[in-house]
Design a protein around this motif. Structure first.
Motif, PDB file in Angstrom:
ATOM      1  N   ILE A  28       0.832  -1.188   0.000  1.00 38.41           N
ATOM      2  CA  ILE A  28       0.000   0.000   0.000  1.00 38.41           C
ATOM      3  C   ILE A  28       0.882   1.259   0.000  1.00 38.41           C
ATOM      4  O   ILE A  28       2.014   1.225   0.484  1.00 38.41           O
ATOM      5  N   PRO A  29       0.380   2.366  -0.557  1.00 37.42           N
ATOM      6  CA  PRO A  29       1.153   3.612  -0.537  1.00 37.42           C
ATOM      7  C   PRO A  29       1.482   4.029   0.896  1.00 37.42           C
ATOM      8  O   PRO A  29       0.637   3.983   1.792  1.00 37.42           O
ATOM      9  N   HIS A  30       2.706   4.473   1.096  1.00 34.79           N
ATOM     10  CA  HIS A  30       3.188   4.812   2.429  1.00 34.79           C
ATOM     11  C   HIS A  30       4.393   5.723   2.295  1.00 34.79           C
ATOM     12  O   HIS A  30       4.917   5.932   1.202  1.00 34.79           O
ATOM     13  N   MET A  31       4.845   6.254   3.417  1.00 31.21           N
ATOM     14  CA  MET A  31       6.095   7.001   3.471  1.00 31.21           C
ATOM     15  C   MET A  31       7.135   6.194   4.230  1.00 31.21           C
ATOM     16  O   MET A  31       6.811   5.508   5.190  1.00 31.21           O
ATOM     17  N   ASP A  32       8.381   6.294   3.819  1.00 30.44           N
ATOM     18  CA  ASP A  32       9.451   5.614   4.535  1.00 30.44           C
ATOM     19  C   ASP A  32       9.891   6.402   5.768  1.00 30.44           C
ATOM     20  O   ASP A  32      10.507   5.836   6.670  1.00 30.44           O
ATOM     21  N   LYS A  54       1.863   8.186  -5.855  1.00 25.57           N
ATOM     22  CA  LYS A  54       0.467   8.545  -6.095  1.00 25.57           C
ATOM     23  C   LYS A  54       0.199  10.040  -6.043  1.00 25.57           C
ATOM     24  O   LYS A  54      -0.858  10.498  -6.485  1.00 25.57           O
ATOM     25  N   GLU A  55       1.153  10.822  -5.528  1.00 25.68           N
ATOM     26  CA  GLU A  55       0.981  12.272  -5.504  1.00 25.68           C
ATOM     27  C   GLU A  55       1.541  12.927  -6.761  1.00 25.68           C
ATOM     28  O   GLU A  55       1.384  14.138  -6.950  1.00 25.68           O
ATOM     29  N   GLN A 111      -3.989   3.287 -10.217  1.00 26.91           N
ATOM     30  CA  GLN A 111      -3.072   4.378  -9.903  1.00 26.91           C
ATOM     31  C   GLN A 111      -1.753   4.195 -10.629  1.00 26.91           C
ATOM     32  O   GLN A 111      -1.163   5.166 -11.125  1.00 26.91           O
ATOM     33  N   CYS A 112      -1.292   2.943 -10.701  1.00 26.99           N
ATOM     34  CA  CYS A 112      -0.009   2.672 -11.343  1.00 26.99           C
ATOM     35  C   CYS A 112      -0.042   2.980 -12.836  1.00 26.99           C
ATOM     36  O   CYS A 112       1.005   3.237 -13.442  1.00 26.99           O
ATOM     37  N   ARG A 113      -1.232   2.951 -13.424  1.00 28.44           N
ATOM     38  CA  ARG A 113      -1.361   3.216 -14.859  1.00 28.44           C
ATOM     39  C   ARG A 113      -1.731   4.662 -15.159  1.00 28.44           C
ATOM     40  O   ARG A 113      -1.820   5.028 -16.337  1.00 28.44           O
ATOM     41  N   SER A 114      -1.933   5.457 -14.123  1.00 28.95           N
ATOM     42  CA  SER A 114      -2.317   6.846 -14.357  1.00 28.95           C
ATOM     43  C   SER A 114      -1.402   7.847 -13.653  1.00 28.95           C
ATOM     44  O   SER A 114      -1.322   9.005 -14.069  1.00 28.95           O
ATOM     45  N   ARG A 115      -0.705   7.436 -12.627  1.00 31.52           N
ATOM     46  CA  ARG A 115       0.176   8.333 -11.879  1.00 31.52           C
ATOM     47  C   ARG A 115       1.649   8.054 -12.214  1.00 31.52           C
ATOM     48  O   ARG A 115       1.968   7.195 -13.038  1.00 31.52           O
ATOM     49  N   LEU A 116       2.540   8.773 -11.549  1.00 35.27           N
ATOM     50  CA  LEU A 116       3.970   8.603 -11.781  1.00 35.27           C
ATOM     51  C   LEU A 116       4.395   7.219 -11.294  1.00 35.27           C
ATOM     52  O   LEU A 116       4.264   6.902 -10.109  1.00 35.27           O
ATOM     53  N   ALA A 117       4.893   6.381 -12.195  1.00 29.54           N
ATOM     54  CA  ALA A 117       5.265   5.009 -11.844  1.00 29.54           C
ATOM     55  C   ALA A 117       6.524   4.614 -12.602  1.00 29.54           C
ATOM     56  O   ALA A 117       6.753   5.051 -13.729  1.00 29.54           O
ATOM     57  N   SER A 177       6.787  11.986  -1.354  1.00 35.97           N
ATOM     58  CA  SER A 177       7.532  10.725  -1.449  1.00 35.97           C
ATOM     59  C   SER A 177       6.654   9.512  -1.142  1.00 35.97           C
ATOM     60  O   SER A 177       7.139   8.380  -1.178  1.00 35.97           O
ATOM     61  N   LYS A 178       5.373   9.727  -0.846  1.00 41.83           N
ATOM     62  CA  LYS A 178       4.477   8.595  -0.582  1.00 41.83           C
ATOM     63  C   LYS A 178       4.435   7.701  -1.806  1.00 41.83           C
ATOM     64  O   LYS A 178       4.184   8.151  -2.921  1.00 41.83           O
ATOM     65  N   HIS A 179       4.679   6.419  -1.614  1.00 45.81           N
ATOM     66  CA  HIS A 179       4.828   5.498  -2.734  1.00 45.81           C
ATOM     67  C   HIS A 179       4.286   4.128  -2.372  1.00 45.81           C
ATOM     68  O   HIS A 179       4.090   3.811  -1.198  1.00 45.81           O
ATOM     69  N   GLY A 180       4.057   3.318  -3.375  1.00 47.53           N
ATOM     70  CA  GLY A 180       3.571   1.956  -3.150  1.00 47.53           C
ATOM     71  C   GLY A 180       4.111   1.009  -4.199  1.00 47.53           C
ATOM     72  O   GLY A 180       4.604   1.430  -5.255  1.00 47.53           O
ATOM     73  N   GLY A 181       4.030  -0.283  -3.902  1.00 49.65           N
ATOM     74  CA  GLY A 181       4.439  -1.320  -4.844  1.00 49.65           C
ATOM     75  C   GLY A 181       3.215  -1.863  -5.560  1.00 49.65           C
ATOM     76  O   GLY A 181       2.328  -2.448  -4.925  1.00 49.65           O
ATOM     77  N   CYS A 182       3.127  -1.668  -6.844  1.00 45.33           N
ATOM     78  CA  CYS A 182       1.952  -2.078  -7.614  1.00 45.33           C
ATOM     79  C   CYS A 182       1.832  -3.597  -7.657  1.00 45.33           C
ATOM     80  O   CYS A 182       2.842  -4.315  -7.697  1.00 45.33           O
ATOM     81  N   PRO A 183       0.612  -4.123  -7.671  1.00 45.22           N
ATOM     82  CA  PRO A 183       0.432  -5.569  -7.757  1.00 45.22           C
ATOM     83  C   PRO A 183       1.104  -6.158  -9.001  1.00 45.22           C
ATOM     84  O   PRO A 183       1.034  -5.579 -10.084  1.00 45.22           O
ATOM     85  N   VAL A 184       1.761  -7.289  -8.813  1.00 41.84           N
ATOM     86  CA  VAL A 184       2.338  -8.011  -9.949  1.00 41.84           C
ATOM     87  C   VAL A 184       1.215  -8.781 -10.633  1.00 41.84           C
ATOM     88  O   VAL A 184       0.511  -9.563  -9.995  1.00 41.84           O
ATOM     89  N   LEU A 185       1.044  -8.560 -11.927  1.00 40.28           N
ATOM     90  CA  LEU A 185      -0.041  -9.201 -12.676  1.00 40.28           C
ATOM     91  C   LEU A 185       0.434 -10.420 -13.448  1.00 40.28           C
ATOM     92  O   LEU A 185      -0.349 -11.338 -13.707  1.00 40.28           O
ATOM     93  N   HIS A 186       1.716 -10.439 -13.818  1.00 41.48           N
ATOM     94  CA  HIS A 186       2.290 -11.578 -14.544  1.00 41.48           C
ATOM     95  C   HIS A 186       3.737 -11.756 -14.093  1.00 41.48           C
ATOM     96  O   HIS A 186       4.469 -10.785 -13.922  1.00 41.48           O
ATOM     97  N   GLY A 187       4.160 -13.011 -13.898  1.00 43.39           N
ATOM     98  CA  GLY A 187       5.535 -13.289 -13.515  1.00 43.39           C
ATOM     99  C   GLY A 187       5.796 -12.966 -12.057  1.00 43.39           C
ATOM    100  O   GLY A 187       4.895 -13.033 -11.208  1.00 43.39           O
ATOM    101  N   GLU A 188       7.027 -12.604 -11.741  1.00 43.72           N
ATOM    102  CA  GLU A 188       7.399 -12.220 -10.389  1.00 43.72           C
ATOM    103  C   GLU A 188       8.443 -11.120 -10.452  1.00 43.72           C
ATOM    104  O   GLU A 188       9.127 -10.938 -11.462  1.00 43.72           O
ATOM    105  N   LYS A 189       8.557 -10.393  -9.355  1.00 39.59           N
ATOM    106  CA  LYS A 189       9.497  -9.276  -9.286  1.00 39.59           C
ATOM    107  C   LYS A 189      10.459  -9.494  -8.118  1.00 39.59           C
ATOM    108  O   LYS A 189      10.044  -9.834  -7.021  1.00 39.59           O
TER     109      LYS A 189
END
Length: 260
Positions: free
Chosen positions: A16-20, A64-65, A107-113, A137-149
């Motif tokens: 989920i989006p968060h700050m470090d 997301k910002e 969000q990953c397809r419309s915001r800065l990613a 700096s709030k950021h998140g890890g987008c769901p993996v849809l294919h394969g692995e990261k």
């Protein structure tokens, strides 16, 4: 720095989006996290990608910002439109409609990613030059849809971090701990924490517990309490869908109980 963390994301895994930057607004912790004063906190994050994912495979790091660099204002896509386009594409059909994971893909397809590439690293800052937290700096890890990261991250501090000699402390908290006979604040102490849903608040009927942004276990009505070993300063969230309804920062007591 914190230790280098190596991360593996399987299909549908996300953060989920968060700050470090670590927030101790009420100054309840021994360590002084107020980096705008004399404290220290996470200053920068370096994220290293160690695998390649294609355009529609997911797994991006999203801010997301922010908006895509160079994108004209009139071409910006709002979340409702991004969700509609995503559902029409069928790319995220494995995710429940209305879930926080589906919203993140939109969000990953419309915001800065930034898409994973094994020759790529992402550097961003959690503080402004004056030490105050940078909300952009709030950021998140987008769901993996294919394969692995595969990835690794490194959190850089602007001074000695908590648990190390020379790290700044909140003197009043240290004084109270000494009165109770609690040991050196520079030595991390394992803490026993219990999380329980009392079932009294209907908002938490289908709640889940997260360590920062990582799913830990179900915490809804009738779910058993969750017991964990954790450390001072760790942040735990209770989420329902895409919304964080409760956040706790672990304090210094040896045993702690958190309820909703």
């Amino acid at each position: 720095t914190d230790g280098l963390q190596v991360l593996r994301y399987n299909k549908t895994t996300a953060y989920i989006p968060h700050m470090d930057w670590i927030d101790d607004h009420y100054k309840r912790e021994e360590h002084n996290f107020d980096s705008a004063g004399v404290g220290t906190n996470r200053f920068a994050t370096i994220l290293l990608y160690m695998s390649d994912l294609d355009e529609n495979d997911g797994g991006e790091t999203v801010f997301k910002e922010g908006w895509p660099v160079g994108q004209p204002v009139e071409e910006r896509v709002q979340i409702d439109e991004a969700l509609r386009t995503l559902r029409e594409s069928g790319d995220a059909d494995m995710l429940e409609q209305g879930s926080w994971q589906e919203t993140m893909v939109a969000q990953c397809r419309s915001r800065l990613a930034v898409r994973p590439n094994s020759a790529r690293a992402v550097l961003f800052y959690s503080q402004h030059p004056d030490g105050s937290p940078d909300e952009s700096s709030k950021h998140g890890g987008c769901p993996v849809l294919h394969g692995e990261k595969w990835a690794a991250n490194l959190w850089v501090w602007n001074g000695p971090r908590n648990g190390f000699p020379g790290s700044p402390v909140n003197e009043e908290v240290v004084r109270k701990r000494k009165e109770k006979g609690i040991s050196d604040p520079n030595q991390p102490q394992q803490i026993n924490a219990v999380f329980k849903n009392t079932g009294r608040d209907p908002r938490f009927e289908k709640a889940s517990l997260y360590f920062q942004e990582t799913f830990w276990g179900p915490l809804g009505h009738n779910d058993p309490e969750l017991r964990v070993n954790t450390y001072q300063g760790h942040v735990w969230n209770v989420m329902v869908g895409v919304e964080v309804l409760q956040t706790w920062t672990v304090g210094s007591e040896e045993s702690q109980r958190f309820t909703v």
